[in-house]
Design a protein around this motif. Structure first.
Motif, PDB file in Angstrom:
ATOM      1  N   PRO A  39      40.715 -87.594  32.675  1.00 25.65           N
ATOM      2  CA  PRO A  39      39.516 -88.308  31.971  1.00 25.65           C
ATOM      3  C   PRO A  39      39.289 -88.291  30.661  1.00 25.65           C
ATOM      4  O   PRO A  39      38.727 -87.157  30.317  1.00 25.65           O
ATOM      5  CB  PRO A  39      38.303 -88.393  33.109  1.00 25.65           C
ATOM      6  CG  PRO A  39      38.487 -86.881  33.509  1.00 25.65           C
ATOM      7  CD  PRO A  39      39.880 -86.391  33.586  1.00 25.65           C
ATOM      8  N   CYS A  40      39.576 -89.128  29.942  1.00 29.53           N
ATOM      9  CA  CYS A  40      39.335 -89.005  28.507  1.00 29.53           C
ATOM     10  C   CYS A  40      38.478 -90.240  28.047  1.00 29.53           C
ATOM     11  O   CYS A  40      38.422 -91.190  28.530  1.00 29.53           O
ATOM     12  CB  CYS A  40      40.707 -89.357  27.703  1.00 29.53           C
ATOM     13  SG  CYS A  40      41.802 -87.967  27.520  1.00 29.53           S
ATOM     14  N   LEU A  41      37.395 -89.739  27.103  1.00 29.28           N
ATOM     15  CA  LEU A  41      36.529 -90.518  26.350  1.00 29.28           C
ATOM     16  C   LEU A  41      37.029 -90.930  25.029  1.00 29.28           C
ATOM     17  O   LEU A  41      37.542 -90.253  24.212  1.00 29.28           O
ATOM     18  CB  LEU A  41      35.245 -89.670  26.385  1.00 29.28           C
ATOM     19  CG  LEU A  41      33.962 -90.559  25.347  1.00 29.28           C
ATOM     20  CD1 LEU A  41      33.514 -91.438  26.382  1.00 29.28           C
ATOM     21  CD2 LEU A  41      33.229 -89.188  25.087  1.00 29.28           C
ATOM     22  N   GLN A  42      37.160 -92.368  24.967  1.00 29.50           N
ATOM     23  CA  GLN A  42      37.519 -93.024  23.563  1.00 29.50           C
ATOM     24  C   GLN A  42      36.327 -93.073  22.802  1.00 29.50           C
ATOM     25  O   GLN A  42      35.153 -93.360  22.845  1.00 29.50           O
ATOM     26  CB  GLN A  42      37.870 -94.237  23.854  1.00 29.50           C
ATOM     27  CG  GLN A  42      38.037 -95.163  22.514  1.00 29.50           C
ATOM     28  CD  GLN A  42      39.524 -94.586  21.822  1.00 29.50           C
ATOM     29  OE1 GLN A  42      40.501 -94.645  22.318  1.00 29.50           O
ATOM     30  NE2 GLN A  42      38.984 -93.839  20.576  1.00 29.50           N
ATOM     31  N   LYS A  43      36.518 -91.879  21.568  1.00 27.20           N
ATOM     32  CA  LYS A  43      35.399 -92.002  20.406  1.00 27.20           C
ATOM     33  C   LYS A  43      35.541 -93.276  19.736  1.00 27.20           C
ATOM     34  O   LYS A  43      36.493 -94.049  19.745  1.00 27.20           O
ATOM     35  CB  LYS A  43      35.531 -90.747  19.642  1.00 27.20           C
ATOM     36  CG  LYS A  43      35.606 -89.520  20.359  1.00 27.20           C
ATOM     37  CD  LYS A  43      34.268 -88.959  20.832  1.00 27.20           C
ATOM     38  CE  LYS A  43      33.701 -88.272  19.390  1.00 27.20           C
ATOM     39  NZ  LYS A  43      32.294 -87.728  19.936  1.00 27.20           N
ATOM     40  N   PRO A  99      39.991 -90.609  18.010  1.00 30.40           N
ATOM     41  CA  PRO A  99      40.725 -89.967  19.224  1.00 30.40           C
ATOM     42  C   PRO A  99      40.151 -90.319  20.271  1.00 30.40           C
ATOM     43  O   PRO A  99      38.903 -90.555  20.718  1.00 30.40           O
ATOM     44  CB  PRO A  99      40.973 -88.445  18.689  1.00 30.40           C
ATOM     45  CG  PRO A  99      39.630 -88.203  17.991  1.00 30.40           C
ATOM     46  CD  PRO A  99      39.326 -89.659  17.219  1.00 30.40           C
ATOM     47  N   LYS A 100      40.890 -89.870  21.553  1.00 35.08           N
ATOM     48  CA  LYS A 100      40.354 -89.741  22.946  1.00 35.08           C
ATOM     49  C   LYS A 100      39.965 -88.304  22.988  1.00 35.08           C
ATOM     50  O   LYS A 100      40.841 -87.730  22.706  1.00 35.08           O
ATOM     51  CB  LYS A 100      41.083 -90.338  24.012  1.00 35.08           C
ATOM     52  CG  LYS A 100      41.389 -91.951  24.002  1.00 35.08           C
ATOM     53  CD  LYS A 100      42.456 -92.178  24.804  1.00 35.08           C
ATOM     54  CE  LYS A 100      42.291 -93.757  25.246  1.00 35.08           C
ATOM     55  NZ  LYS A 100      41.782 -93.958  26.363  1.00 35.08           N
ATOM     56  N   ILE A 101      38.990 -87.978  23.712  1.00 33.68           N
ATOM     57  CA  ILE A 101      38.661 -86.616  23.853  1.00 33.68           C
ATOM     58  C   ILE A 101      38.285 -86.384  25.418  1.00 33.68           C
ATOM     59  O   ILE A 101      38.147 -87.437  26.103  1.00 33.68           O
ATOM     60  CB  ILE A 101      37.406 -86.047  23.054  1.00 33.68           C
ATOM     61  CG1 ILE A 101      36.278 -87.065  23.446  1.00 33.68           C
ATOM     62  CG2 ILE A 101      38.018 -85.949  21.438  1.00 33.68           C
ATOM     63  CD1 ILE A 101      34.859 -86.128  22.916  1.00 33.68           C
TER      64      ILE A 101
END
Lengths: 14, 257
Positions: free
Chosen positions: A1-5, B253-255
Motif C-alpha cells: 500500500p502506497c500513499l500518493q503524496k 512520489p508515492k511513499i
C-alpha cells in the motif's frame, strides 16, 4: 500500500 | 499590449499537445522575461512549469505584465488549425477579455486568425525551491517514452532507482514484473543518443506511470529528457525547448504508508 503524496506537501504558495 | 511572433509555430502546437491532457485551465503570464505558465493537475499530484524566453521569439512586445486565463483544451483546438510550417502570432490588447492567434503560411498565401475568450482562473502560484538533486539522468526522450509505455502494460507504478550500475525502471502487476536498466552511455556518435547519469547518492522512488506517460507527450519537443531525483522531493522531468526555454513536469512520489 502506497500513499500518493501531493505537490503541496513539498512546494508552498508564494 | 502583448504580442509575440514565432516563426516555428509548430513548437507552440507541440507544447499544447504536451500539457493539454494534464491541466485543464491555466494562467499564462506574459512579462519582459517571456511567456510562462505554471499549473497543477486536478489531483494536485503533478505540476507543470513552462517558460519560453522573450529572446527566443522573432518579435516579442510586452508593455506591462499580464496574466491570461486560458482553457488549454480550447487553445489546443485553435493551435491544431495552424499548419506545421506556419508562423504564429499571439496578440492581446490591454483590458480585453480575449487573445488572438494569427497563423501565416510560409508563402503568405493563407492567413487565419482565431479569437479565444479568456477566463478568470483562481490559481495558486507555487514557489519551487532551488534544489540539489541526489541523481540526474539525461537520456534520449524517445527511450524514456518507450520505457514508460512498456511498463504501463505490466503495472501502474514505476520504481526509478539510480545506482552506480545505472538507472533502473521497475514495475509489478498481476501478470508479473518488469525491470529495465539503462547504463551510462556516452560513446555514441550523436550526443542526443547519449545516456548520462550523475549520481551523488543512490536514490529509489516510486511514481504513478499514468503521469509519466502524460509527461512523455512532450517527447516531440526535445531529443533528450532530464530526470532529476531526490529522496525527499518531487521528481523533475524536463524537456528543453530549442534555445527558448523548457517544459518541466514535477511529480510527487508515492511513499510506503
Amino acid at each position: 500500500p502506497c500513499l500518493q503524496k501531493k505537490i503541496l506537501d513539498y512546494f508552498n504558495g508564494d | 499590449m502583448f504580442e509575440l511572433r514565432l516563426e516555428q509555430g509548430s513548437l507552440l502546437k507541440k507544447v499544447m499537445e504536451a500539457i493539454k491532457d494534464l491541466v485543464n485551465d491555466a494562467n499564462f503570464d506574459c512579462s519582459a522575461t517571456g511567456f510562462s505558465m505554471q499549473a497543477m493537475d486536478s489531483s494536485h499530484v503533478a505540476l507543470v512549469a513552462l517558460l519560453l524566453r522573450s529572446e527566443g521569439f522573432e518579435h516579442y512586445r510586452c508593455d506591462r505584465n499580464i496574466s491570461m486565463g486560458i482553457n488549454l483544451a480550447n487553445m489546443a483546438k485553435i493551435l491544431k488549425c495552424a499548419g506545421n510550417d506556419d508562423i504564429v502570432t499571439v496578440k492581446a490588447d490591454d483590458g480585453t477579455d480575449s487573445v488572438t492567434f494569427m497563423f501565416e503560411s510560409p508563402t503568405q498565401d493563407k492567413i487565419s486568425d482565431f479569437e479565444l475568450k479568456l477566463m478568470d482562473i483562481d490559481s495558486e502560484h507555487l514557489g519551487i525551491p532551488e534544489a540539489e538533486y541526489d541523481a540526474i539522468v539525461r537520456m534520449p526522450s524517445a527511450e524514456f517514452a518507450r520505457i514508460c509505455k512498456d511498463l504501463s502494460s505490466i503495472g501502474d507504478t514505476v520504481v526509478i532507482s539510480v545506482t552506480k550500475e545505472g538507472v533502473k525502471f521497475s514495475t509489478r502487476g498481476d501478470i508479473g514484473t518488469a525491470n529495465i536498466v539503462c547504463r551510462q552511455n556516452t560513446s555514441v556518435d550523436k550526443p542526443e543518443e547519449a545516456t548520462i547519469i550523475e549520481m551523488k547518492e543512490m536514490v529509489s522512488l516510486t511514481f504513478a506511470l499514468r503521469y509519466m506517460n502524460s509527461f512523455a507527450k512532450a517527447t516531440p519537443l526535445a531529443s533528450q529528457v532530464t530526470i532529476s531525483l531526490s529522496s525527499d522531493l518531487p521528481v523533475v522531468v524536463e524537456y528543453k525547448i530549442a534555445e527558448m526555454g523548457y517544459i518541466r513536469f514535477y511529480l510527487a512520489p508515492k511513499i510506503e504508508e
